[in-house]
Design a protein around this motif. Structure first.
Motif, short mmCIF file in Angstrom:
data_model
loop_
_atom_site.label_atom_id
_atom_site.label_comp_id
_atom_site.label_asym_id
_atom_site.label_seq_id
_atom_site.Cartn_x
_atom_site.Cartn_y
_atom_site.Cartn_z
N THR A 23 0.84 -1.40 0.00
CA THR A 23 -0.05 -0.07 -0.03
C THR A 23 0.94 1.15 0.00
OG1 THR A 23 -1.85 1.16 1.14
CG2 THR A 23 -0.08 -0.05 2.47
N LEU A 24 0.17 2.43 0.11
CA LEU A 24 1.06 3.64 0.23
C LEU A 24 1.32 4.16 1.55
CD1 LEU A 24 0.45 6.94 -1.96
CD2 LEU A 24 0.06 6.96 0.57
N THR A 25 2.42 4.82 1.67
CA THR A 25 3.20 5.37 2.86
C THR A 25 3.50 6.67 2.73
OG1 THR A 25 5.45 4.68 2.58
CG2 THR A 25 3.94 3.04 3.80
N LEU A 26 3.24 7.85 3.61
CA LEU A 26 3.61 8.99 3.68
C LEU A 26 4.85 9.15 4.64
CD1 LEU A 26 0.51 11.29 3.20
CD2 LEU A 26 2.18 10.83 1.86
N ASP A 27 5.95 9.87 4.17
CA ASP A 27 6.79 10.20 4.94
C ASP A 27 7.41 9.18 5.85
OD1 ASP A 27 8.52 12.33 5.99
OD2 ASP A 27 7.28 12.65 7.77
N LYS A 46 -2.28 22.51 3.05
CA LYS A 46 -1.20 23.02 3.66
C LYS A 46 0.03 23.04 2.71
CE LYS A 46 -1.66 20.35 8.02
NZ LYS A 46 -1.31 19.50 8.94
N ARG A 47 1.06 23.71 2.92
CA ARG A 47 1.90 24.21 1.75
C ARG A 47 3.22 23.08 2.11
NH1 ARG A 47 2.43 30.67 1.62
NH2 ARG A 47 0.22 31.20 1.04
N GLY A 48 3.92 23.19 0.75
CA GLY A 48 5.08 22.37 0.83
C GLY A 48 4.97 21.00 0.03
N MET A 49 6.09 20.24 0.31
CA MET A 49 6.07 18.87 -0.12
C MET A 49 6.30 17.75 0.79
SD MET A 49 5.73 19.69 -3.36
CE MET A 49 6.53 18.39 -4.58
N ILE A 50 5.97 16.53 0.61
CA ILE A 50 6.13 15.49 1.48
C ILE A 50 6.53 14.28 0.62
CG2 ILE A 50 3.93 14.71 1.18
CD1 ILE A 50 4.12 14.02 4.49
N GLY A 51 7.39 13.24 1.27
CA GLY A 51 7.73 12.24 0.54
C GLY A 51 6.58 10.97 0.61
N PHE A 52 6.31 10.51 -0.46
CA PHE A 52 5.63 9.19 -0.55
C PHE A 52 6.19 7.96 -0.96
CE2 PHE A 52 5.15 10.47 -5.04
CZ PHE A 52 4.80 9.24 -5.61
N ALA A 53 5.81 6.82 -1.10
CA ALA A 53 6.19 5.31 -1.42
C ALA A 53 4.85 4.34 -1.55
CB ALA A 53 7.37 4.83 -0.64
N ILE A 54 4.99 4.04 -2.74
CA ILE A 54 3.68 3.01 -3.07
C ILE A 54 4.42 1.84 -2.98
CG2 ILE A 54 1.68 2.21 -4.25
CD1 ILE A 54 1.35 5.15 -5.30
N ARG A 55 4.34 0.71 -2.34
CA ARG A 55 5.03 -0.51 -2.18
C ARG A 55 4.09 -1.61 -2.68
NH1 ARG A 55 9.66 0.44 0.34
NH2 ARG A 55 9.88 2.34 1.39
N PHE A 56 4.97 -2.71 -3.62
CA PHE A 56 4.16 -3.75 -4.04
C PHE A 56 5.15 -4.89 -3.74
CE2 PHE A 56 2.87 -0.28 -6.54
CZ PHE A 56 1.64 -0.46 -6.73
N VAL A 88 8.79 -0.42 -6.00
CA VAL A 88 8.25 0.68 -5.30
C VAL A 88 8.10 1.92 -6.29
CG1 VAL A 88 9.11 2.41 -3.23
CG2 VAL A 88 9.58 -0.16 -3.28
N ILE A 89 6.98 2.64 -6.18
CA ILE A 89 6.97 4.02 -6.96
C ILE A 89 7.19 4.89 -5.77
CG2 ILE A 89 5.29 5.47 -8.29
CD1 ILE A 89 3.90 2.91 -8.95
N GLN A 90 8.09 5.78 -5.93
CA GLN A 90 8.42 6.81 -4.82
C GLN A 90 8.61 8.28 -5.25
OE1 GLN A 90 11.30 5.65 -2.03
NE2 GLN A 90 12.51 4.49 -3.65
N GLY A 91 8.51 9.33 -4.46
CA GLY A 91 8.86 10.56 -4.87
C GLY A 91 8.29 11.71 -3.83
N MET A 92 8.07 12.79 -4.18
CA MET A 92 7.68 13.99 -3.61
C MET A 92 6.14 14.13 -4.04
SD MET A 92 10.18 14.27 -1.23
CE MET A 92 9.48 15.96 -0.48
N VAL A 93 5.34 14.90 -3.20
CA VAL A 93 3.87 15.12 -3.48
C VAL A 93 3.50 16.32 -2.84
CG1 VAL A 93 2.82 13.72 -1.81
CG2 VAL A 93 1.53 14.37 -3.64
N SER A 94 3.08 17.47 -3.40
CA SER A 94 2.40 18.84 -2.90
C SER A 94 1.69 18.12 -1.68
CB SER A 94 1.88 19.24 -4.02
OG SER A 94 1.01 20.45 -3.20
N ARG A 95 1.46 19.34 -0.68
CA ARG A 95 0.63 18.91 0.17
C ARG A 95 -0.95 19.14 -0.25
NH1 ARG A 95 2.22 18.84 5.88
NH2 ARG A 95 4.40 18.31 5.96
N GLY A 96 -1.09 19.56 -1.26
CA GLY A 96 -2.23 19.72 -2.09
C GLY A 96 -3.05 18.40 -2.50
#
Length: 624
Positions: free
Chosen positions: A449-453, A533-543, A604-612
């Protein structure tokens, strides 16, 4: 943690066929372009303590005299006074021999004969075991040793004449370390209610193995059996959790059936067991811990109790039989094409052999539940493919044994091959799986599933406990029909586990075509409040990939080729934008049907995503 508002799901798929690259959340409503839903289940909230309603069972109907006997026994009047002439004490003996229909593990039994306890692949010399509990063992070993579940393993590998001397030597060592029950539960693992109830039931069910030797040991064992039954009478309601209380009541009833003057104890136990079973389950038959291992243990306890009833030529209470019928269909919903279970809530991929043995012993013929809404698992069968989806919050803290932050994770298999799995196996920590990995195997990152930070969607605490996080899940399940006669099942769920910390809700849409050759997914991160909220946050989607899957990344880095042992070839593709669509391969592990770790890999699909917020699509498709 404050509850976040649930974001409505996106429009249903329809009209475009399933090979279209359009986003799952952006396609037109069903009903347009000739599409019409064949089945619609309205979205609903699944909240702990509300949707997991308790089943109300009534104790067996009794005549007035039996009610008085039960009440008197509950108040402390000895069973000998209620069952026979005043002042006459029955001789300490067993009234019947139990026919055990649940087979043990032959390999584990052979290891015991060779002088070792074999638990999840790890051998422990019996001579080095501290039966008093002063030196703590790993939890799986403690349970095997102090519940005496190893008696069924010994029985499975040898004739009684060969197994009895071994069983008596281990029993003698245990009795020397535990000469008398303590004043209250919790004095070490030997004297929690769960292990004590299982130990009493196993002693009675496997009596030929431990009561066939010297008279002095037989009399000492029978005296300890009676003392243990009296201890459970007083302390069963102080169990560590609901399943442990059920085990305690099973031990009490077994003693009531198989020991002299047991009728009052049996009547007392039957009423307590039915009440405890009602508090163990939700109304679709799933135990409130959401653990398939706990589900199996509950079934096994009731099957063993039924064997005790049959040994005394009695029928088990109808309510207990009904519970077995309720417990089995949700459990089978977690079976894959290879016949084994998915890896959920601390469980490992229980083998088809072990599951089949339990089903046969239950005597229940039934089908898997497809939509186990309150237990929380969705099952979709599409030709040779099976999809399992966790669409509920983790168990509430008081029910969790090895609670996992697995909300919105999925597993996927085709035929006998598992393609996408969860790591699983937290409950086997202490065998070949190191104890230090237990918390990591319960984390969100150990699930597909997906994780944040790199944070868990629900806090994972020590001792199997669960903290704050996901409190609410929405679910919408639809079957979609297309003009070209293709059909698909669409699951749309979201949770609020990241809302308080990051202001984002996670929504996952899964679409499995009915021929089983294509699974489309879309993970959406949506603002959970009015003020973004402003800024970016890391995410990862794991299989996490099954142990038999060979993986090779494509040249563009946006997909992977997955090869199966039978020649099957699947393609995984990220359908997101360039920056968030790169696919990498990392090491992983999967805990097999015997609770042993196997090295695997994960996409793993991962990167940064906007707080939007953001949207990330992916596709898993059979190519031959």
């Amino acid at each position: 943690m404050e509850e976040a508002a649930i974001v409505p799901g996106p429009a249903s798929l329809g009209g475009h066929g399933f090979d279209a690259p359009a986003s799952l959340g952006a396609t037109s409503h069903a009903g347009q372009n000739g599409a019409h839903p064949a089945e619609v289940i309205e979205p609903g909230h699944i909240e702990p303590g509300r949707a997991l309603a308790l089943i109300d069972f009534s104790p067996p109907q009794l005549a007035m005299g039996e009610k008085l006997i039960r009440m008197a026994y509950r108040m402390g009047v000895p069973g000998s006074m209620l069952s026979g002439p005043v002042g006459k004490k029955g001789r300490n003996r067993l009234l019947a021999t139990v026919d055990n229909t649940l087979p043990g593990n032959r390999a584990a039994g052979t290891a015991i004969r060779a002088g070792h306890f074999l638990v999840h692949g790890a051998k422990t010399p019996i001579a080095q075991v501290d039966f008093s509990g002063a030196q703590r063992m790993t939890p799986p070993l403690e349970k095997v040793v102090h519940s005496f579940s190893w008696l069924s393993d010994l029985e499975a590998c040898a004739a009684r004449e060969q197994g009895a001397p071994v069983a008596e030597r281990v029993l003698t060592a245990w009795l020397q370390a535990n000469s008398a029950p303590p004043s209250k539960p919790g004095k070490g693992p030997a004297w929690n209610v769960g292990n004590t109830g299982m130990r009493l039931a196993n002693w009675l069910a496997h009596a030929p193995l431990i009561l066939s030797g010297e008279k002095s040991l037989r009399l000492r064992t029978l005296a300890h059996v009676s003392a243990t039954a009296r201890w459970l009478d007083r302390h069963v309601t102080h169990a560590e959790d609901g399943l442990a209380e059920v085990a305690g009541w099973v031990g009490i009833i077994a003693a009531g059936l198989l020991l002299p003057d047991g009728r009052p104890r049996r009547l007392y136990g039957e009423a307590g067991l039915i009440k405890a079973l009602g508090e163990l389950m939700g109304d679709d038959g799933g135990v409130l811990s959401r653990s398939p291992l706990a589900q199996m243990e509950a079934i096994a306890l009731l099957v063993r109790l039924r064997n005790c009833y049959h040994a005394t030529r009695r029928d088990a209470p109808p309510a207990a039989e009904r519970v077995v019928e309720l417990l089995l269909p949700p459990l089978l919903a977690l079976a894959h094409g290879d016949g084994g279970l998915g890896s959920w809530q601390g469980g490992w991929a229980v083998s088809a052999q072990d599951l089949d043995a339990l089903v046969r012993a239950s005597g229940v013929r039934t089908r898997p539940l497809r939509d186990v809404r309150q237990w929380g698992y969705q099952r979709v069968v599409a030709h040779k493919s099976i999809l399992q989806f966790d669409a509920a919050p983790p168990p509430m803290p008081r029910h969790a044994r090895f609670g996992c932050a697995s909300t919105l994770a999925f597993e996927f298999s085709h035929g006998v091959h598992r393609i996408v799995v969860n790591c699983g196996g937290a409950a086997s920590g202490g065998g070949l799986v190191p104890v230090r990995l237990e918390q990591g195997l319960r984390a969100t990152a150990a699930h597909s599933t997906l994780t944040l930070d790199d944070a868990n969607s629900t806090a994972v605490l020590i001792g199997g406990a669960i903290g704050s996080g996901v409190t609410e899940v929405t679910l919408d399940r639809k079957t979609l029909q297309q003009e070209n006669a293709l059909a698909a099942t669409r699951l749309d769920a979201s949770h609020n586990g990241y809302a308080a910390r990051y202001g984002l809700s996670h929504q996952r849409i899964l679409l499995l075509r009915d021929d089983g050759t294509e699974l489309r997914g879309e993970d959406l991160l949506l603002p959970s409040g009015r003020k973004g909220k402003r800024g970016m946050i890391g995410f990862a989607i794991r299989f996490h990939l099954g142990p038999e899957v060979e993986v090779n990344l494509t040249a563009d880095g946006r997909g992977a080729a997955l090869s199966l042992p039978d020649g099957g070839y699947w393609q995984f593709r990220s359908t997101s934008g360039e920056e968030a669509g790169q696919v990498t391969v990392e090491d992983s592990l999967w805990v097999d049907g015997q609770g042993r770790p196997q090295a695997t890999q994960q996409l793993v699909i991962q990167g940064m995503v906007s707080r939007g917020g953001g949207t990330f699509g992916w596709l898993l498709k059979k190519m031959n």
